[in-house]
Enzyme design. Structure first.
Site, PDB file in Angstrom:
ATOM      1  N   LYS A  53     -55.636  19.198  77.691  1.00  0.00           N
ATOM      2  CA  LYS A  53     -56.778  18.477  77.110  1.00  0.00           C
ATOM      3  C   LYS A  53     -56.553  18.201  75.632  1.00  0.00           C
ATOM      4  CE  LYS A  53     -59.958  20.477  80.485  1.00  0.00           C
ATOM      5  NZ  LYS A  53     -60.926  21.546  80.797  1.00  0.00           N
ATOM      6  N   GLN A  97     -64.101  26.306  78.069  1.00  0.00           N
ATOM      7  CA  GLN A  97     -63.261  26.400  79.255  1.00  0.00           C
ATOM      8  C   GLN A  97     -63.722  27.563  80.135  1.00  0.00           C
ATOM      9  OE1 GLN A  97     -60.683  24.247  80.110  1.00  0.00           O
ATOM     10  NE2 GLN A  97     -60.780  25.346  82.055  1.00  0.00           N
ATOM     11  N   ASP A 120     -68.758  18.034  79.143  1.00  0.00           N
ATOM     12  CA  ASP A 120     -68.514  18.437  80.528  1.00  0.00           C
ATOM     13  C   ASP A 120     -69.645  17.983  81.447  1.00  0.00           C
ATOM     14  OD1 ASP A 120     -66.065  19.568  81.128  1.00  0.00           O
ATOM     15  OD2 ASP A 120     -66.609  21.550  80.403  1.00  0.00           O
TER      16      ASP A 120
END
Length: 286
Positions: A53, A97, A120
């Site tokens: 990412k 994460q 997200d």
């Protein structure tokens, strides 16, 4: 022979568009979109995901802020970091994460992120916006699935769509997105009776069950589109390992379109994360 819909190709096009948008924001507003990524502990798969990412963010010109915390980090410390990032004008997107260590509540952490920086798309506010068709930031993998479907489906209205898996991360959001396109959607799960007969009626199949080769070739009707979100590493008889999806793609020559594993939905997830970051930056600096 089914067409192979490569997500890596579509993702590359999306990244090119994001790069152009980043350059435009820099030139017109003097703003560089910023993405903060938080990793707690040293989970090996999470390390890989975060590295990918951050590398992609750098590639498209997004400024990244990496925060690595030890596995013993307390919940209060992580929440305090998120609060600081929420108020930091240089940060337009925040990603934590998962999974998190057991002493930290993932729900508390995700709920603490400013919904407008929740790239997200997991915050309850964004979930609510999605369920009511009110915009907001959409979870990356479901968004990627829809972008792939847009490549091959010209008309969604009235199509029969089956979603296999009811997770909050993929199954439920992608079902809502398909409903928004006016598909007739059936959501199935581990307790669904006679799954095969349900899938056989589908024009569109999105499988995100985490069960290798669950969907067999004789489950899929001719011409159907199969979007395979699953990815599992399995060991062959010769001891070698390989990645397989939730669909037995080698049995689906009669399908219309099938996404490969790897190289299908996976690349779209990261590309959509970058797309969400630029979307958040544009909204926050409008």
């Amino acid at each position: 022979m089914a067409d192979i819909l490569r997500g890596d190709v579509v993702a590359q096009r999306l990244c090119h568009r994001v790069t152009a948008q980043v350059e435009r924001m820099r030139a017109e507003r003097g703003v560089v979109p910023g993405l903060a990524v938080i990793l707690v502990g040293e989970d090996p798969p999470s390390e890989v995901y975060v590295r990918r990412k951050l590398a992609k963010a750098k590639q498209v010109g997004i400024r990244s802020f990496e925060h690595r915390l030890p596995a013993e980090t307390g919940e209060a410390e992580l929440l305090a970091l998120i609060a600081r990032l929420n108020s930091d004008a240089a940060v337009h997107g925040i990603l934590v994460q998962l999974p998190l260590p057991e002493q930290i509540s993932a729900d508390k952490v995700l709920n603490a992120i400013d919904p407008d920086k929740d790239v997200d798309g997991f915050h309850p506010v964004n979930v609510g916006r999605l369920s009511t068709g009110g915009g907001g930031l959409v979870p990356c993998t479901p968004l990627g699935c829809m972008m792939l479907l847009d490549e091959v489906v010209s008309e969604f209205r009235g199509r029969q769509a089956v979603v296999i898996g009811k997770s909050n991360i993929v199954g439920k959001p992608v079902a809502l997105l398909l409903l928004e396109r006016e598909c007739t959607v059936t959501v199935t799960h581990i307790h669904t009776v006679d799954l095969a007969s349900i899938v056989r009626k589908a024009d569109i199949v999105v499988v995100a069950a985490g069960a290798p080769r669950l969907v067999r070739g004789d489950w899929v009707k001719p011409g159907a589109v199969v979007i395979d979100v699953g990815i599992t590493r399995v060991t062959s008889e010769d001891g070698r390992t390989r990645l397989v999806g939730d669909a037995a793609a080698d049995e689906m020559d009669h399908a219309g379109v099938v996404t490969p594993v790897p190289g299908g939905v996976g690349p779209m997830t990261i590309a959509c994360l970058l797309g969400n970051t630029i979307k958040a930056a544009q909204a926050l600096t409008a």
